[in-house]
Design an enzyme around this catalytic site. Structure first.
Site, PDB file in Angstrom:
ATOM      1  N   SER A  37       0.873  -1.240  -0.043  1.00 32.05           N
ATOM      2  CA  SER A  37       0.127   0.123  -0.063  1.00 32.05           C
ATOM      3  C   SER A  37       1.000   1.288   0.077  1.00 32.05           C
ATOM      4  O   SER A  37       1.758   1.350  -0.974  1.00 32.05           O
ATOM      5  CB  SER A  37      -0.991  -0.090   1.202  1.00 32.05           C
ATOM      6  OG  SER A  37      -2.056   0.967   1.052  1.00 32.05           O
ATOM      7  N   ASP A 179      -4.806  -3.307  -3.651  1.00 36.90           N
ATOM      8  CA  ASP A 179      -4.102  -3.042  -2.353  1.00 36.90           C
ATOM      9  C   ASP A 179      -3.670  -4.531  -1.718  1.00 36.90           C
ATOM     10  O   ASP A 179      -4.728  -5.143  -1.237  1.00 36.90           O
ATOM     11  CB  ASP A 179      -4.961  -1.942  -1.516  1.00 36.90           C
ATOM     12  CG  ASP A 179      -4.228  -1.821  -0.239  1.00 36.90           C
ATOM     13  OD1 ASP A 179      -3.131  -2.204   0.081  1.00 36.90           O
ATOM     14  OD2 ASP A 179      -4.628  -0.819   0.669  1.00 36.90           O
TER      15      ASP A 179
END
Length: 303
Positions: A37, A179
């Site tokens: 992320s 993500d």
């Protein structure tokens, strides 16, 4: 082998930037950097700067590399629109009805920042082992990739930083990726698998969950962010508990390991929709202070 492990946390990654600076100023020189992320973004920018220094000067000044990352955030990430823009309601409605939904937010500003500030050539030639993680949303599998021999590395960086529901999945070859925090918030497992024995783990989530006052659950972005906070916080805690237990048993396996965890003591507060440069600077300072204090405590325990 020394590894710098950078967890996810959206714009709370500013805290991580401050902690990175404290770690690098302490003399820690990573052989390996792993990110998920926002940690994938920080890892990529950090390695890009380190390799730029090596190519120009023949060596890496790690504290300077950390400062360059810090300067990048302060200069380029000052408002929500520096990262993404809200899609028009009309286009969003049409795309949703036509099964072309591609997120509530357009991450083009972030992608442009990556394109402008990162060199494929530098990443491909780096001697530092760097990996970022993203999730294949069709198979559900976690995938970690490095830039060496992978022409899609920056696509995986973009995918790793693409917040589910808020941002679109990134098509890479024959898969769709989002993500990496969907599966692992802190990429400690691949670092250990790759042979790390001294690990600096930098998280953006405290052991406790922030409890907002007056939560507007009818605001879709707010609701998605809140659900994500709850899930991510739990996954991050699980990742850290597993890592600490694994390292504690390393002596029994005959391969002693060292793990330092730097994370906020209390929940970080940042509104993804309404932050300012002052908010970013505040989190950077908090991260730096937490890093300095944690490293000082570790040093005192070793005396």
């Amino acid at each position: 082998m020394k590894a710098l492990v950078l967890g996810g946390g959206s714009m709370k990654g500013a805290f991580q930037v401050g902690a990175i600076q404290a770690v690098l100023e302490s003399g820690f020189q990573p052989d390996m950097i792993y990110g998920i992320s926002v940690g994938a973004l920080n890892a990529t920018f950090l390695v890009n700067e380190a390799e730029r220094q090596r190519s120009e000067n023949g060596e890496i000044n790690w504290p300077l590399a950390g400062r360059k990352l810090l300067e990048f955030w302060i200069k380029n990430i000052t408002l929500p629109q520096d990262i993404s823009t809200l899609r028009s309601r009309v286009k969003l409605g049409v795309n949703t009805l036509m099964s072309r939904f591609d997120g509530l937010l357009d991450p083009s500003p972030l992608h442009n920042l990556i394109r402008k500030n990162v060199s494929d050539a530098l990443l491909e030639n780096t001697s530092i082992k760097v990996k970022v993680g993203a999730v294949n949303i069709e198979s559900g599998e976690m995938k970690y990739v490095s830039p060496q021999g992978n022409k899609h590395f920056l696509d995986y960086v973009r995918a790793s930083s693409s917040i589910p529901m808020l941002m679109p999945a990134v098509k890479i070859e024959n898969g769709l990726f989002l993500d990496g925090g969907l599966r692992e918030v802190i990429p400690i497992r691949p670092a250990i698998t790759d042979g790390a024995t001294e690990i600096m783990m930098l998280g953006c989530h405290s052991p406790h969950l922030y409890q907002p006052e007056g939560l507007n659950a009818r605001n879709l972005i707010t609701l998605i962010e809140r659900v994500r906070d709850i899930t991510v916080n739990e996954v991050a805690n699980s990742n850290i508990i597993w890592a600490e237990s694994f390292v504690d048993r390393s002596v029994l396996r005959g391969t002693p390991m060292k793990l330092t965890v730097i994370r906020p003591a209390s929940p970080l507060i940042l509104d993804l929709q309404h932050f300012t440069s002052d908010d970013i600077s505040r989190l950077i300072v908090e991260g730096y202070r937490a890093g300095v204090e944690t490293l000082r405590d570790v040093a005192q325990q070793q005396l």
